[in-house]
Design a protein around this motif. Structure first.
Motif, PDB file in Angstrom:
ATOM      1  N   GLN A 136     -65.800  38.805  69.644  1.00 46.39           N
ATOM      2  CA  GLN A 136     -66.005  37.403  69.273  1.00 46.39           C
ATOM      3  C   GLN A 136     -67.218  36.817  69.985  1.00 46.39           C
ATOM      4  OE1 GLN A 136     -64.292  35.102  67.081  1.00 46.39           O
ATOM      5  NE2 GLN A 136     -63.799  37.116  66.228  1.00 46.39           N
ATOM      6  N   ALA A 137     -67.420  37.210  71.241  1.00 43.61           N
ATOM      7  CA  ALA A 137     -68.587  36.720  71.986  1.00 43.61           C
ATOM      8  C   ALA A 137     -69.875  37.184  71.324  1.00 43.61           C
ATOM      9  CB  ALA A 137     -68.519  37.196  73.435  1.00 43.61           C
ATOM     10  N   THR A 152     -69.224  42.900  60.307  1.00 46.13           N
ATOM     11  CA  THR A 152     -70.070  42.156  61.236  1.00 46.13           C
ATOM     12  C   THR A 152     -70.349  43.004  62.475  1.00 46.13           C
ATOM     13  OG1 THR A 152     -68.217  41.148  62.392  1.00 46.13           O
ATOM     14  CG2 THR A 152     -69.070  39.981  60.453  1.00 46.13           C
ATOM     15  N   PHE A 153     -71.426  42.654  63.155  1.00 45.02           N
ATOM     16  CA  PHE A 153     -71.801  43.377  64.356  1.00 45.02           C
ATOM     17  C   PHE A 153     -70.763  43.158  65.464  1.00 45.02           C
ATOM     18  CE2 PHE A 153     -74.295  44.251  68.186  1.00 45.02           C
ATOM     19  CZ  PHE A 153     -74.883  45.454  67.829  1.00 45.02           C
ATOM     20  N   GLY A 154     -70.178  41.984  65.485  1.00 44.28           N
ATOM     21  CA  GLY A 154     -69.147  41.699  66.496  1.00 44.28           C
ATOM     22  C   GLY A 154     -67.918  42.564  66.312  1.00 44.28           C
ATOM     23  N   THR A 155     -67.500  42.743  65.046  1.00 47.05           N
ATOM     24  CA  THR A 155     -66.340  43.603  64.782  1.00 47.05           C
ATOM     25  C   THR A 155     -66.645  45.054  65.144  1.00 47.05           C
ATOM     26  OG1 THR A 155     -65.657  42.134  62.988  1.00 47.05           O
ATOM     27  CG2 THR A 155     -64.697  44.345  63.017  1.00 47.05           C
ATOM     28  N   LEU A 156     -67.880  45.525  64.834  1.00 47.07           N
ATOM     29  CA  LEU A 156     -68.274  46.877  65.207  1.00 47.07           C
ATOM     30  C   LEU A 156     -68.232  47.058  66.716  1.00 47.07           C
ATOM     31  CD1 LEU A 156     -69.418  49.664  64.562  1.00 47.07           C
ATOM     32  CD2 LEU A 156     -71.717  48.650  64.562  1.00 47.07           C
ATOM     33  N   SER A 157     -68.712  46.067  67.458  1.00 48.27           N
ATOM     34  CA  SER A 157     -68.664  46.146  68.924  1.00 48.27           C
ATOM     35  C   SER A 157     -67.229  46.231  69.419  1.00 48.27           C
ATOM     36  CB  SER A 157     -69.361  44.920  69.533  1.00 48.27           C
ATOM     37  OG  SER A 157     -70.707  44.834  69.097  1.00 48.27           O
ATOM     38  N   ALA A 158     -66.342  45.461  68.793  1.00 48.13           N
ATOM     39  CA  ALA A 158     -64.926  45.499  69.178  1.00 48.13           C
ATOM     40  C   ALA A 158     -64.337  46.882  68.931  1.00 48.13           C
ATOM     41  CB  ALA A 158     -64.145  44.432  68.411  1.00 48.13           C
ATOM     42  N   PHE A 159     -64.733  47.525  67.790  1.00 50.59           N
ATOM     43  CA  PHE A 159     -64.198  48.852  67.466  1.00 50.59           C
ATOM     44  C   PHE A 159     -64.723  49.923  68.416  1.00 50.59           C
ATOM     45  CE2 PHE A 159     -62.181  47.379  63.670  1.00 50.59           C
ATOM     46  CZ  PHE A 159     -61.220  48.331  63.414  1.00 50.59           C
ATOM     47  N   ILE A 160     -65.945  49.767  68.897  1.00 51.89           N
ATOM     48  CA  ILE A 160     -66.449  50.717  69.893  1.00 51.89           C
ATOM     49  C   ILE A 160     -65.579  50.650  71.149  1.00 51.89           C
ATOM     50  CG2 ILE A 160     -68.380  51.249  71.427  1.00 51.89           C
ATOM     51  CD1 ILE A 160     -70.246  50.319  69.180  1.00 51.89           C
ATOM     52  N   LEU A 161     -65.222  49.435  71.550  1.00 55.08           N
ATOM     53  CA  LEU A 161     -64.326  49.270  72.700  1.00 55.08           C
ATOM     54  C   LEU A 161     -62.925  49.781  72.382  1.00 55.08           C
ATOM     55  CD1 LEU A 161     -65.438  45.727  73.935  1.00 55.08           C
ATOM     56  CD2 LEU A 161     -65.961  47.936  74.971  1.00 55.08           C
ATOM     57  N   LEU A 202     -48.590  43.520  78.902  1.00 53.42           N
ATOM     58  CA  LEU A 202     -49.657  44.430  79.324  1.00 53.42           C
ATOM     59  C   LEU A 202     -50.406  45.001  78.129  1.00 53.42           C
ATOM     60  CD1 LEU A 202     -48.137  46.501  82.284  1.00 53.42           C
ATOM     61  CD2 LEU A 202     -50.289  45.261  82.304  1.00 53.42           C
ATOM     62  N   SER A 203     -49.674  45.461  77.130  1.00 50.42           N
ATOM     63  CA  SER A 203     -50.302  46.082  75.971  1.00 50.42           C
ATOM     64  C   SER A 203     -51.094  45.068  75.156  1.00 50.42           C
ATOM     65  CB  SER A 203     -49.234  46.749  75.092  1.00 50.42           C
ATOM     66  OG  SER A 203     -48.558  47.751  75.812  1.00 50.42           O
ATOM     67  N   PHE A 204     -50.546  43.876  74.967  1.00 45.37           N
ATOM     68  CA  PHE A 204     -51.253  42.865  74.185  1.00 45.37           C
ATOM     69  C   PHE A 204     -52.493  42.372  74.915  1.00 45.37           C
ATOM     70  CE2 PHE A 204     -47.288  42.538  71.746  1.00 45.37           C
ATOM     71  CZ  PHE A 204     -47.813  42.510  70.464  1.00 45.37           C
ATOM     72  N   ALA A 205     -52.399  42.273  76.241  1.00 43.62           N
ATOM     73  CA  ALA A 205     -53.585  41.871  77.013  1.00 43.62           C
ATOM     74  C   ALA A 205     -54.691  42.905  76.870  1.00 43.62           C
ATOM     75  CB  ALA A 205     -53.222  41.682  78.479  1.00 43.62           C
ATOM     76  N   GLY A 206     -54.320  44.187  76.878  1.00 44.52           N
ATOM     77  CA  GLY A 206     -55.319  45.237  76.708  1.00 44.52           C
ATOM     78  C   GLY A 206     -55.911  45.262  75.315  1.00 44.52           C
ATOM     79  N   ALA A 207     -55.122  44.940  74.286  1.00 43.54           N
ATOM     80  CA  ALA A 207     -55.615  44.951  72.907  1.00 43.54           C
ATOM     81  C   ALA A 207     -56.480  43.736  72.600  1.00 43.54           C
ATOM     82  CB  ALA A 207     -54.435  45.011  71.944  1.00 43.54           C
ATOM     83  N   ILE A 208     -56.247  42.610  73.269  1.00 46.22           N
ATOM     84  CA  ILE A 208     -56.994  41.377  72.993  1.00 46.22           C
ATOM     85  C   ILE A 208     -58.397  41.432  73.580  1.00 46.22           C
ATOM     86  CG2 ILE A 208     -57.066  38.907  73.576  1.00 46.22           C
ATOM     87  CD1 ILE A 208     -54.025  38.879  73.243  1.00 46.22           C
ATOM     88  N   GLN A 209     -58.583  42.138  74.675  1.00 43.73           N
ATOM     89  CA  GLN A 209     -59.883  42.133  75.365  1.00 43.73           C
ATOM     90  C   GLN A 209     -61.044  42.588  74.481  1.00 43.73           C
ATOM     91  OE1 GLN A 209     -59.081  44.374  78.917  1.00 43.73           O
ATOM     92  NE2 GLN A 209     -58.184  42.640  80.002  1.00 43.73           N
ATOM     93  N   PRO A 210     -60.936  43.714  73.716  1.00 42.31           N
ATOM     94  CA  PRO A 210     -62.052  44.081  72.830  1.00 42.31           C
ATOM     95  C   PRO A 210     -62.336  43.017  71.765  1.00 42.31           C
ATOM     96  CG  PRO A 210     -60.595  45.959  73.151  1.00 42.31           C
ATOM     97  CD  PRO A 210     -59.903  44.771  73.736  1.00 42.31           C
TER      98      PRO A 210
END
Length: 614
Positions: free
Chosen positions: A61-62, A301-310, A48-56
């Motif tokens: 990456q997208a 990168t902009f993608g990493t920034l987006s991931a950190f916002i999530l 559960l925890s890893f699934a939640g951490a992978i989503q951002p």
């Protein structure tokens, strides 16, 4: 059985000294009973925890893939944009499905464990309460006990069903998310981590205030339930003496105190939620500011920034849930304290660890069968306020003895000691030559039946109110009814012995309830029979009928009769006259009249009163 029991000490001291961890440890024995289900729930935390951490990360990456940034996964490089997005969408969907499925399973298991723990604690608490001595109930309002057995236990169950496992889940998620963030970009991760520290301090402060307010709120709820129970039980007196308005105002006052304390819990709970909302917004703003600077410096990168916002949202979501569940746990810990106050009450009347009196009690050739002996008995309900003083007498097998005296002389106290509802302060009470403290309680009361002036009936049918859970056949029930001349009354009931009685037998008259009490005693064929104003609620015709049955029931049995109408005890073998807890006279009716003492005075006063009423 009573795993929640703490060391005996004042409740105030206990609450001030014990922290949440010690309170939580008291629940561990109950959790062990459902260890397998708890283990499965804990194992599910990892996926559960890893699934939640992978989503951002997948969403980041997208975005990186769309912007052709160099930090995309190796397996996405060189693939067309549409194909890469389809792969990422499939991975995101997979993590969503996994989280939904595992969360459903975990929620079911946790709720099941919580309900089982709640049921186990309620069973143990009920068993303990019903094992406590009558002295405890003398000082404990019924409504307060009901609150402990119902709402307090339910709140305690929340510790497991929505609290403890949920908090472990949230903490594990925070740890996994934090580690994942540090692997991506340590500066942003450090900034978010530093924001957690003041938030934790704020949460702890408000939760402590919530705990105090919640304890007071539950105390007020107990008072509210006690007042409600008292008014419902005594509704007849309330209405007869026009106390509705006064009692309503009293109830309203207690209700306002309860609402005031509940408002405090709501304020502290809301303060935690509001603080977390603001901190979460500040955290997202901080990520945008610091991340934007790093993006402009081409260090991020902009993608990493987006991931950190999530990640910022995901990091504070479990913290927000943690705070909500922590509130439930605080309420549960309050319940643990209050329930522990009950479970720490010592069981005053206990069976001996080893006993060899069973055969002695049942031996038909024992010449002491039915003998009652008080050896220098002193007894006090409150320390040094003796209601019985140095009582020393013997009632021989088969003897009929009446206890008389002014109100407060100690007649009922003698019966309570004989039945071992209380222990003597000093001296011994012996039945069949054995100290009652050396007998198993069930064995003692199997050979002794008590008929009170106000017989208590349970909700259920007539049969169950006669047998009281013992295994008697319908023939035995009918025989007991015939012996006590109440069979005709039974047959007049709508469904006979299967007639359903309401709570406290409110669909029967006082005399009818008393008739059932006689049948209840007769079916047990006791060696000793105690009658405490047993015929006072019967009309003249019914009393004559029951008296005839009693004459047969008392044959070859020891009997103790408490009666205020002295004319009803003229034919007993001996009369004990009590005054202020002491035995001042003893003898037959004629002997006591010749002595011209207290009994003669009481008898003459009653005769004069009877003549004046004619």
């Amino acid at each position: 059985m009573t795993s929640l029991s703490p060391p005996t000490q004042a409740p105030e001291n206990r609450r001030s000294r014990e922290n949440d961890w010690r309170l939580f440890l008291r629940l561990v024995p109950y959790a062990r009973r459902s260890g397998r289900l708890l283990a499965i729930s804990l194992v599910l935390l990892v996926p559960l925890s890893f699934a939640g951490a992978i989503q951002p990360i997948i969403i980041g990456q997208a975005i990186s893939l769309i912007r052709s940034e160099p930090n995309t996964f190796d397996f996405l490089q060189g693939k067309p944009l549409s194909q890469g997005l389809n792969i990422l969408a499939g991975l995101l969907l997979l993590t969503v499905v996994i989280r939904l499925a595992l969360e459903s399973v975990q929620s079911y298991l946790v709720q099941k464990v919580g309900q089982k723990i709640t049921a186990d604690i309620r069973n143990d608490l009920f068993h303990h309460v019903t094992s406590l001595g009558v002295r405890f109930f003398d000082r404990s309002p019924v409504g307060r006990l009901i609150t402990r057995l119902t709402s307090d236990v339910d709140a305690l169950g929340e510790v497991f069903s929505t609290g403890a496992i949920g908090i472990i889940t949230d903490l594990f998620s925070i740890v996994v998310i934090t580690i994942t963030m540090f692997t991506l970009q340590w500066q942003l991760a450090l900034m978010l981590l530093l924001m957690l520290l003041p938030v934790a301090g704020v949460i702890i402060y408000f939760q402590q205030q919530y705990r105090k307010a919640n304890y007071k709120a539950r105390e007020e709820l107990s008072s509210l339930n006690s007042t409600l129970q008292e008014n419902i039980t005594g509704i007849g007196v309330v209405q007869l003496f026009r106390r509705e308005k006064f009692n309503s105002q009293l109830f309203r006052t207690i209700n306002q105190r309860y609402i005031k304390e509940v408002d405090k819990t709501i304020f502290h709970d809301s303060a935690v939620s509001a603080t977390l909302e603001w901190i979460a917004l500040v955290a997202i703003g901080g990520v945008l500011w610091l991340g934007g600077v790093r993006v402009m410096q081409d260090a991020l990168t902009f993608g990493t920034l987006s991931a950190f916002i999530l990640f910022a949202q995901r990091l504070f979501d479990p913290l927000r849930q943690f705070a909500e569940k922590f509130t439930a746990i605080q309420a549960g810990f309050t319940a643990v304290e209050r329930i522990s106050d009950i479970l720490s009450e010592p069981i005053e009347i206990r069976d001996p660890e080893t006993s060899s009196v069973k055969s002695h009690l049942s031996a038909t050739d024992n010449p002491q069968i039915g003998e009652i002996r008080f050896e220098h008995v002193w007894f006090a309900y409150k320390e040094d306020e003796y209601v019985l003083k140095d009582l020393d007498f013997t009632i021989h097998p088969g003897e009929k003895v009446a206890l008389v005296g002014p109100t407060g002389a100690g007649k009922s106290s003698i019966i309570r000691l004989l039945c071992r509802l209380y222990e003597p302060t000093k001296g011994r009470v012996l039945v069949n030559g054995v100290d009652v403290r050396q007998m198993p309680q069930a064995q003692l009361r199997r050979h002794l039946s008590v008929i009170l002036q106000d017989g208590f009936l349970f909700a259920g049918d007539v049969k169950s109110n006669i047998t009281l859970g013992d295994d008697y056949s319908l023939d035995e029930i009918q025989t007991a009814a015939q012996q006590t001349n109440v069979a005709s009354f039974m047959e007049q009931l709508p469904q006979g012995y299967n007639t359903q009685l309401r709570e406290r037998g409110t669909n029967l008259s006082g005399g009818q309830k008393q008739l059932l009490a006689f049948a209840r005693a007769a079916i047990r064929n006791p060696q000793i029979l105690v009658l405490d104003e047993a015929t006072a609620s019967l009309d003249v015709g019914t009393e004559a009928l029951v008296q005839d049955a009693l004459d047969r029931l008392l044959v070859k049995r020891t009997a103790i009769i408490i009666a205020h109408r002295l004319s009803t005890i003229r034919n007993v073998d001996r009369i004990f006259v009590l005054k202020r807890g002491q035995l001042v006279e003893s003898g037959s009716h004629e002997e006591l009249l010749r002595q011209e003492g207290l009994y003669a005075s009481l008898y003459k006063l009653q005769m004069l009163g009877n003549e004046a009423s004619l």
